[in-house]
Design a protein around this motif. Structure first.
Motif, PDB file in Angstrom:
ATOM      1  N   UNK A 193       0.820  -1.204   0.000  1.00  0.00           N
ATOM      2  CA  UNK A 193       0.000   0.000   0.000  1.00  0.00           C
ATOM      3  C   UNK A 193       0.857   1.259   0.000  1.00  0.00           C
ATOM      4  N   UNK A 194       0.297   2.328  -0.544  1.00  0.00           N
ATOM      5  CA  UNK A 194       0.908   3.645  -0.388  1.00  0.00           C
ATOM      6  C   UNK A 194      -0.183   4.689  -0.257  1.00  0.00           C
ATOM      7  N   UNK A 195       0.161   5.781   0.406  1.00  0.00           N
ATOM      8  CA  UNK A 195      -0.785   6.860   0.627  1.00  0.00           C
ATOM      9  C   UNK A 195      -0.384   8.101  -0.146  1.00  0.00           C
ATOM     10  N   UNK A 196      -1.368   8.797  -0.660  1.00  0.00           N
ATOM     11  CA  UNK A 196      -1.150  10.006  -1.454  1.00  0.00           C
ATOM     12  C   UNK A 196      -1.845  11.175  -0.777  1.00  0.00           C
ATOM     13  N   UNK A 206      -7.527   2.102  -6.045  1.00  0.00           N
ATOM     14  CA  UNK A 206      -7.806   2.887  -4.850  1.00  0.00           C
ATOM     15  C   UNK A 206      -8.501   2.016  -3.817  1.00  0.00           C
ATOM     16  N   UNK A 207      -7.882   1.878  -2.647  1.00  0.00           N
ATOM     17  CA  UNK A 207      -8.454   1.078  -1.569  1.00  0.00           C
ATOM     18  C   UNK A 207      -9.437   1.890  -0.744  1.00  0.00           C
ATOM     19  N   UNK A 208      -9.185   3.179  -0.639  1.00  0.00           N
ATOM     20  CA  UNK A 208     -10.067   4.053   0.124  1.00  0.00           C
ATOM     21  C   UNK A 208      -9.476   5.443   0.214  1.00  0.00           C
ATOM     22  N   UNK A 209     -10.267   6.379   0.681  1.00  0.00           N
ATOM     23  CA  UNK A 209      -9.808   7.743   0.910  1.00  0.00           C
ATOM     24  C   UNK A 209     -10.582   8.312   2.091  1.00  0.00           C
ATOM     25  N   UNK A 210      -9.982   9.282   2.747  1.00  0.00           N
ATOM     26  CA  UNK A 210     -10.658   9.873   3.902  1.00  0.00           C
ATOM     27  C   UNK A 210     -10.214  11.309   4.083  1.00  0.00           C
ATOM     28  N   UNK A 211     -11.103  12.084   4.699  1.00  0.00           N
ATOM     29  CA  UNK A 211     -10.828  13.474   5.048  1.00  0.00           C
ATOM     30  C   UNK A 211     -10.742  13.600   6.554  1.00  0.00           C
ATOM     31  N   UNK A 212      -9.923  14.536   7.000  1.00  0.00           N
ATOM     32  CA  UNK A 212      -9.832  14.817   8.424  1.00  0.00           C
ATOM     33  C   UNK A 212     -10.638  16.069   8.742  1.00  0.00           C
ATOM     34  N   UNK A 213     -11.059  16.204   9.976  1.00  0.00           N
ATOM     35  CA  UNK A 213     -11.827  17.373  10.370  1.00  0.00           C
ATOM     36  C   UNK A 213     -10.968  18.546  10.750  1.00  0.00           C
ATOM     37  N   UNK A 214      -9.691  18.517  10.350  1.00  0.00           N
ATOM     38  CA  UNK A 214      -8.765  19.600  10.652  1.00  0.00           C
ATOM     39  C   UNK A 214      -7.703  19.670   9.552  1.00  0.00           C
ATOM     40  N   UNK A 215      -6.941  20.760   9.522  1.00  0.00           N
ATOM     41  CA  UNK A 215      -5.891  20.943   8.533  1.00  0.00           C
ATOM     42  C   UNK A 215      -4.692  20.053   8.860  1.00  0.00           C
ATOM     43  N   UNK A 216      -4.092  19.465   7.843  1.00  0.00           N
ATOM     44  CA  UNK A 216      -2.871  18.680   8.027  1.00  0.00           C
ATOM     45  C   UNK A 216      -1.860  19.098   6.963  1.00  0.00           C
ATOM     46  N   UNK A 217      -0.574  18.959   7.283  1.00  0.00           N
ATOM     47  CA  UNK A 217       0.451  19.457   6.368  1.00  0.00           C
ATOM     48  C   UNK A 217       1.484  18.424   5.941  1.00  0.00           C
ATOM     49  N   UNK A 240      -2.098   8.480  13.955  1.00  0.00           N
ATOM     50  CA  UNK A 240      -1.752   7.241  13.263  1.00  0.00           C
ATOM     51  C   UNK A 240      -3.031   6.542  12.813  1.00  0.00           C
ATOM     52  N   UNK A 241      -3.003   6.037  11.561  1.00  0.00           N
ATOM     53  CA  UNK A 241      -4.172   5.377  10.980  1.00  0.00           C
ATOM     54  C   UNK A 241      -3.790   3.994  10.460  1.00  0.00           C
ATOM     55  N   UNK A 242      -4.733   3.062  10.529  1.00  0.00           N
ATOM     56  CA  UNK A 242      -4.554   1.746   9.935  1.00  0.00           C
ATOM     57  C   UNK A 242      -4.642   1.871   8.418  1.00  0.00           C
ATOM     58  N   UNK A 243      -3.707   1.243   7.717  1.00  0.00           N
ATOM     59  CA  UNK A 243      -3.679   1.368   6.256  1.00  0.00           C
ATOM     60  C   UNK A 243      -4.923   0.775   5.598  1.00  0.00           C
ATOM     61  N   UNK A 244      -5.329  -0.402   6.038  1.00  0.00           N
ATOM     62  CA  UNK A 244      -6.412  -1.121   5.373  1.00  0.00           C
ATOM     63  C   UNK A 244      -7.779  -0.485   5.613  1.00  0.00           C
ATOM     64  N   UNK A 245      -8.058  -0.080   6.837  1.00  0.00           N
ATOM     65  CA  UNK A 245      -9.394   0.403   7.186  1.00  0.00           C
ATOM     66  C   UNK A 245      -9.472   1.914   7.360  1.00  0.00           C
ATOM     67  N   UNK A 246      -8.309   2.574   7.399  1.00  0.00           N
ATOM     68  CA  UNK A 246      -8.217   4.019   7.651  1.00  0.00           C
ATOM     69  C   UNK A 246      -8.795   4.408   9.011  1.00  0.00           C
ATOM     70  N   UNK A 254      -7.581  15.738   1.464  1.00  0.00           N
ATOM     71  CA  UNK A 254      -7.862  14.345   1.791  1.00  0.00           C
ATOM     72  C   UNK A 254      -6.619  13.492   1.551  1.00  0.00           C
ATOM     73  N   UNK A 255      -6.712  12.230   1.957  1.00  0.00           N
ATOM     74  CA  UNK A 255      -5.635  11.259   1.765  1.00  0.00           C
ATOM     75  C   UNK A 255      -6.220  10.040   1.072  1.00  0.00           C
ATOM     76  N   UNK A 256      -5.523   9.575   0.054  1.00  0.00           N
ATOM     77  CA  UNK A 256      -5.989   8.432  -0.725  1.00  0.00           C
ATOM     78  C   UNK A 256      -5.048   7.252  -0.513  1.00  0.00           C
ATOM     79  N   UNK A 257      -5.604   6.064  -0.265  1.00  0.00           N
ATOM     80  CA  UNK A 257      -4.828   4.846  -0.078  1.00  0.00           C
ATOM     81  C   UNK A 257      -4.958   3.990  -1.331  1.00  0.00           C
ATOM     82  N   UNK A 258      -3.817   3.563  -1.871  1.00  0.00           N
ATOM     83  CA  UNK A 258      -3.800   2.817  -3.133  1.00  0.00           C
ATOM     84  C   UNK A 258      -3.061   1.501  -2.946  1.00  0.00           C
ATOM     85  N   UNK A 259      -3.596   0.446  -3.558  1.00  0.00           N
ATOM     86  CA  UNK A 259      -2.979  -0.879  -3.531  1.00  0.00           C
ATOM     87  C   UNK A 259      -2.978  -1.439  -4.945  1.00  0.00           C
TER      88      UNK A 259
END
Length: 267
Positions: free
Chosen positions: A142-145, A159-170, A188-194, A150-155
């Motif tokens: 897996x890798x994250x983009x 695309x395995x999944x994507x998620x948004x956070x409720x705050x700004x990240x850099x 820290x997030x789990x790669x498979x389930x986010x 948002x952040x996208x997880x690819x395998x």
């Protein structure tokens, strides 16, 4: 081009009137009411990463490689600079702002302001590309983009999944778990389930995992924090399927705190 603001320069010379650039040299002259300033943009130090004896580096859009396995260890002295000759790989279709090998060294990714590309490290053939301003690898496939919000997880190019956070990240960091840094914390997030594993009130410059995944180091401006990772507790937490906003408190335990500033060997 995104036309986003990168930085603001203030020299206290009253009003600026003109700007001139030296072609292919990243040098800019600024003319003000009370003087002239010449600045150099960027850095001549190449982006680089190392894995299994192979170095891949990027300077601007130019890609280079060198195999350090040909160096004789017995002839090297500690702290000595090694002069190497790089092999040209060609030019990327972007101005490279980062470069990373995956865990097994079979692929490496380059990324610019809004795009990334993945290459096979043996043949240097293109293995994928897409939109994103940063890319980090897991210990597996897996890798994250990092996208704008948002952040996208690819395998395997899917695309395995994507998620948004409720705050700004850099920034994002790879390893056993995906780490996402905000202004004052890292999550820290789990790669498979986010699923969020744990949110910690430290904003690290880098996140480094041990080979067995039982320890993680957070490198910050205040020092180094070494944490034990409770893999059994995390597995039980993920199996329950009930995540909280702060994650599992028992996921990490502070083992040591070092009041030292550590700089990674490669940018």
């Amino acid at each position: 081009m995104t036309f986003k603001l990168e930085t603001t320069l203030e020299y206290g010379l009253d009003r600026p009137w003109c700007c001139a650039a030296v072609k292919e040299a990243s040098i800019v002259a600024l003319g003000y009411d009370e003087g002239t300033v010449v600045v150099k943009l960027g850095s001549d130090y190449p982006m680089a990463d190392f894995c299994n004896g192979k170095v891949v580096a990027a300077k601007g859009s130019q890609l280079m490689t060198y195999n350090v396995k040909i160096l004789h260890e017995e002839e090297l002295k500690k702290g000595e600079k090694v002069h190497v000759v790089y092999k040209e790989l060609g030019n990327a279709d972007m101005y490279v702002q980062g470069l990373r090998f995956n865990a097994n060294g079979q692929s490496f990714a380059i990324f610019g302001e809004s795009d990334y590309a993945i290459y096979n490290s043996r043949s240097f053939k293109s293995a994928g590309y897409g939109a994103g301003s940063d890319l980090v690898w897991s210990k597996g496939e897996l890798f994250g983009v990092k996208l704008e919000s948002s952040i996208k997880i690819i395998k395997r190019d899917q695309e395995l999944g994507s998620f948004k956070l409720g705050y700004q990240f850099d920034a994002i960091f790879g390893g056993d778990f995906l780490a996402v840094r905000s202004e004052d914390s890292v999550a820290f997030f789990d790669w498979e389930t986010q699923t969020v594993i744990r949110r910690i009130e430290i904003a690290p410059k880098n996140v480094l995992w041990s080979e067995d995944g039982t320890k993680v180091s957070l490198l910050s401006d205040e020092g180094v924090y070494i944490l034990n990772c409770n893999r059994k507790a995390i597995a039980e937490y993920l199996a329950q399927g009930e995540a909280s906003e702060e994650g599992l408190e028992a996921a990490f335990e502070l083992e040591n705190e070092l009041p030292e500033i550590v700089t990674p060997p490669l940018p």
